[in-house]
Each structure stands twice: as structure tokens, then as C-alpha cells.
Design an enzyme around this catalytic site. Structure first.
Site, PDB file in Angstrom:
ATOM      1  N   ASN A   9       4.498  10.301   1.663  1.00  0.00           N
ATOM      2  CA  ASN A   9       3.490  10.170   0.854  1.00  0.00           C
ATOM      3  C   ASN A   9       2.035  10.380   1.672  1.00  0.00           C
ATOM      4  O   ASN A   9       1.803   9.323   2.287  1.00  0.00           O
ATOM      5  CB  ASN A   9       3.396   9.026   0.102  1.00  0.00           C
ATOM      6  CG  ASN A   9       2.049   8.811  -0.848  1.00  0.00           C
ATOM      7  OD1 ASN A   9       1.276   9.582  -1.152  1.00  0.00           O
ATOM      8  ND2 ASN A   9       2.013   7.562  -1.390  1.00  0.00           N
ATOM      9  N   LYS A  11      -0.938  10.568   0.896  1.00  0.00           N
ATOM     10  CA  LYS A  11      -1.829  10.119   0.262  1.00  0.00           C
ATOM     11  C   LYS A  11      -3.629  11.206   0.504  1.00  0.00           C
ATOM     12  O   LYS A  11      -3.081  12.238   0.773  1.00  0.00           O
ATOM     13  CB  LYS A  11      -2.313   8.739   0.808  1.00  0.00           C
ATOM     14  CG  LYS A  11      -1.273   7.763   0.763  1.00  0.00           C
ATOM     15  CD  LYS A  11      -1.322   6.075   1.030  1.00  0.00           C
ATOM     16  CE  LYS A  11      -0.286   5.598   0.866  1.00  0.00           C
ATOM     17  NZ  LYS A  11      -0.259   4.119   1.044  1.00  0.00           N
ATOM     18  N   HIS A  95       2.198   4.647  -8.097  1.00  0.00           N
ATOM     19  CA  HIS A  95       1.846   3.979  -6.951  1.00  0.00           C
ATOM     20  C   HIS A  95       0.999   2.896  -7.050  1.00  0.00           C
ATOM     21  O   HIS A  95      -0.105   2.881  -7.837  1.00  0.00           O
ATOM     22  CB  HIS A  95       1.616   5.237  -6.054  1.00  0.00           C
ATOM     23  CG  HIS A  95       1.219   4.558  -4.640  1.00  0.00           C
ATOM     24  ND1 HIS A  95       0.156   3.792  -3.990  1.00  0.00           N
ATOM     25  CD2 HIS A  95       2.135   4.860  -3.662  1.00  0.00           C
ATOM     26  CE1 HIS A  95       0.466   3.650  -2.835  1.00  0.00           C
ATOM     27  NE2 HIS A  95       1.536   4.320  -2.509  1.00  0.00           N
ATOM     28  N   GLU A  97      -1.665   2.196  -5.375  1.00  0.00           N
ATOM     29  CA  GLU A  97      -3.068   2.398  -5.245  1.00  0.00           C
ATOM     30  C   GLU A  97      -3.466   3.141  -6.583  1.00  0.00           C
ATOM     31  O   GLU A  97      -4.978   3.048  -6.904  1.00  0.00           O
ATOM     32  CB  GLU A  97      -3.247   3.534  -4.105  1.00  0.00           C
ATOM     33  CG  GLU A  97      -3.136   2.779  -2.867  1.00  0.00           C
ATOM     34  CD  GLU A  97      -2.359   3.388  -1.652  1.00  0.00           C
ATOM     35  OE1 GLU A  97      -2.543   4.634  -1.734  1.00  0.00           O
ATOM     36  OE2 GLU A  97      -2.170   2.945  -0.826  1.00  0.00           O
ATOM     37  N   GLU A 167       7.569  -0.919  -3.468  1.00  0.00           N
ATOM     38  CA  GLU A 167       6.468  -0.840  -2.512  1.00  0.00           C
ATOM     39  C   GLU A 167       5.716  -2.263  -2.693  1.00  0.00           C
ATOM     40  O   GLU A 167       4.783  -2.072  -3.689  1.00  0.00           O
ATOM     41  CB  GLU A 167       5.685   0.238  -2.800  1.00  0.00           C
ATOM     42  CG  GLU A 167       6.345   1.396  -2.382  1.00  0.00           C
ATOM     43  CD  GLU A 167       5.513   2.671  -1.852  1.00  0.00           C
ATOM     44  OE1 GLU A 167       5.701   3.279  -0.929  1.00  0.00           O
ATOM     45  OE2 GLU A 167       4.216   2.734  -2.494  1.00  0.00           O
ATOM     46  N   GLY A 173       0.347  -0.210   4.285  1.00  0.00           N
ATOM     47  CA  GLY A 173      -0.699  -0.091   5.138  1.00  0.00           C
ATOM     48  C   GLY A 173      -1.121  -1.249   6.177  1.00  0.00           C
ATOM     49  O   GLY A 173      -2.167  -1.009   6.734  1.00  0.00           O
ATOM     50  N   SER A 213       4.669   0.131   5.150  1.00  0.00           N
ATOM     51  CA  SER A 213       4.776   0.105   6.738  1.00  0.00           C
ATOM     52  C   SER A 213       6.022   0.407   7.457  1.00  0.00           C
ATOM     53  O   SER A 213       6.494  -0.391   8.187  1.00  0.00           O
ATOM     54  CB  SER A 213       4.368  -1.406   7.093  1.00  0.00           C
ATOM     55  OG  SER A 213       2.810  -1.762   6.831  1.00  0.00           O
TER      56      SER A 213
HETATM   57  P1  13P Z   1       2.458   2.935   4.467  1.00  0.00           P
HETATM   58  O1  13P Z   1       3.575   3.453   5.061  1.00  0.00           O
HETATM   59  O2  13P Z   1       1.078   3.521   5.347  1.00  0.00           O
HETATM   60  O3  13P Z   1       2.291   1.375   4.623  1.00  0.00           O
HETATM   61  O4  13P Z   1       2.188   3.460   2.959  1.00  0.00           O
HETATM   62  C1  13P Z   1       3.285   3.088   2.433  1.00  0.00           C
HETATM   63  C2  13P Z   1       3.048   3.916   0.896  1.00  0.00           C
HETATM   64  O5  13P Z   1       2.170   3.622   0.195  1.00  0.00           O
HETATM   65  C3  13P Z   1       3.835   4.966   0.492  1.00  0.00           C
HETATM   66  O6  13P Z   1       3.560   5.588  -0.832  1.00  0.00           O
END
Ligand code: 13P
Length: 251
Positions: A9, A11, A95, A97, A167, A173, A213
């Protein structure tokens, strides 16, 4: 036997050149391997070009979000049919976010899941608790709500087109991934919920990715957990140096 599913992903990251370089390396690396399913989810504006660059390869291309409506006066939105039109085969929905930064509700996520499946897209449905929810002992209640609400309108025969991604928000992150034990507990719980909703065969067949992560140094121990069937990778999916080893170690 569930084939491991490793998806990147991106982003809101990378530019066109970096994106093309990344998928070119990925395409070559994956080749005709069938022991792992690999996918990328670029920003909308690059989907068309990335789908062309990966045409005929074993790397799938998908979107990070979509509109719940099929067409019309929805300024700034993109429909499922448009995604299919430019070569996307799946979409990430729910997601954290989208839920926490843009206020998407369980109801909206459920509507989007239905719209995506109707448009012919597969779905990665994300579920996961915040640190406050975990500390309050609400992890199971939160992921139960995300899962049952998100799958509200999904018929049993469409479940083969759905992947779940666990997640935990506190792991996204932050560099602090869930331990294999923490991931295993929630994944096992989610599989039990799937069994309750759709029966043992669907629960056995549905892949549950872990996200938060994930990096080359921790992917193997996470993938070794029984109910962890792949990863949804953010930051470490942005460079061949980290994503290609994840593809290899995630099998
Ligand atoms: P990270 O791998 O950067 O922690 O992000 C995970 C994520 O939100 C994947 O959708």
C-alpha cells in the site's frame, strides 16, 4: 492451503518515475512464481500507467480507496468501474487512515465493499484497533465490529474475492509491529468470526494479512504464525530494497 498474499500500500508516496522503476524491479523479481501472490496499490493517478507496466505479470494492481456510488455528481471521487477500466483488480477498503483521518464509518465502508464487489473488484478489508482501544481491552470488540459491519452485504459465494487485513493502528508507521503472538491472537479470533458468519470452508479459505511496520527483519516471524496469510505493507513497500526481500521471506 492459503497462498501467502503480500501487498504494498503505497499511500500518498512516490512519483511516476520511482513508481515505474519499482514495479519494473518487482515484475522481474516475481516472474512466474506461483508460491506467493503479490500486489501493489498506487495512488489513483498512477494506476493506469502502473497497470500497463504490469500487464501480463503475476503482480496485481489495485486502488487504496473508491467511491461507494457508481457515477454522478461526486466531485473528487473515483468509481469502482473506473478502477476496473484502468486495470485495477482490487481495492483496499476501511484502511485506518480512511477511518480515522477522513472519518469513514463502518456503514460507509460496508457500502463501499458492496460497490467494489459489484464493480468486479476484489477487496482487502482492513480492521484494527487503536492503542486506547487495546489498552481498554476492546480489541476483539473493535475488530468484530469492523469485520461484521464491513462484510454486512457480502454473499458467501463472494467471500473468495475478499481478503481481511488486520492492521492495529498503533503499529502503522510507528516501527512497532505487533508481536507474532499479538497478531496470532487477533487473526485466530477473526478466523473464528468468519466461521460464525460464513462457515468453516470460507473461514479456512479466506486470507488474513497482517499490516503495521512489516519489514524484512520481522516478516518471516509474522508469516510463521498459523493464521497469518500475508502482509499489507506500507513504508517498506516503497523500495525494491525492502519490498523484494519481503516477497521472498513472506512465503
Ligand atoms: P506501515 O507498513 O508503513 O506501518 O503501514 C502499514 C499500512 O498501513 C499498510 O496498509
Amino acid at each position: 492451503m492459503r497462498t501467502p498474499y503480500l501487498a504494498g500500500n503505497w499511500k500518498m508516496n512516490l512519483d511516476r518515475r520511482a513508481a515505474l522503476d519499482l514495479v519494473s524491479a518487482l515484475r522481474e523479481h516475481v516472474g512466474d512464481r506461483t508460491d506467493v501472490d503479490v500486489a501493489v496499490a498506487p495512488p489513483f493517478v498512477y494506476l493506469d500507467e502502473i497497470a500497463r507496466a504490469l500487464a501480463g505479470s503475476r503482480v496485481a494492481v489495485g486502488a487504496q480507496n473508491m467511491c461507494d456510488e457508481p457515477s454522478g455528481a461526486f466531485t473528487g471521487e473515483v468509481s469502482g468501474a473506473m478502477l476496473v477500466d484502468v486495470g485495477a483488480s482490487f481495492v483496499i477498503l476501511g484502511h485506518s487512515e480512511r477511518r480515522h483521518v477522513y472519518g469513514e464509518t463502518d456503514d460507509l465502508v460496508a457500502t463501499k465493499v458492496g460497490a467494489a464487489l459489484s464493480a468486479g473488484l476484489d477487496v482487502i478489508l482492513c480492521v484494527g484497533e487503536t492503542i486506547q482501544e487495546r489498552e481498554a481491552g476492546e480489541t476483539e470488540a473493535v475488530v468484530r465490529r469492523h469485520l461484521t459491519q464491513g462484510l454486512r452485504d457480502v454473499a458467501r459465494e463472494d467471500m473468495r474475492r475478499v481478503t481481511i487485513a488486520y492492521e492495529p493502528v498503533w503499529a502503522i508507521g510507528t516501527g512497532h509491529n505487533a508481536t507474532p503472538e499479538q497478531a496470532g491472537e487477533v487473526h485466530q479470533y477473526l478466523r473464528g468470526l468468519l466461521e460464525g458468519l460464513h462457515g468453516a470452508a470460507v473461514a479456512e479459505a479466506t486470507r488474513i494479512q497482517y499490516g503495521g511496520s512489516v519489514k524484512p527483519a520481522n516478516v518471516a516471524e509474522l508469516m510463521a504464525v498459523d493464521d497469518v496469510d500475508g502482509a499489507l505493507v506500507g513504508g517498506a513497500s516503497l523500495s525494491p530494497d525492502s519490498f523484494l526481500p519481503i516477497v521472498d521471506l513472506g512465503r
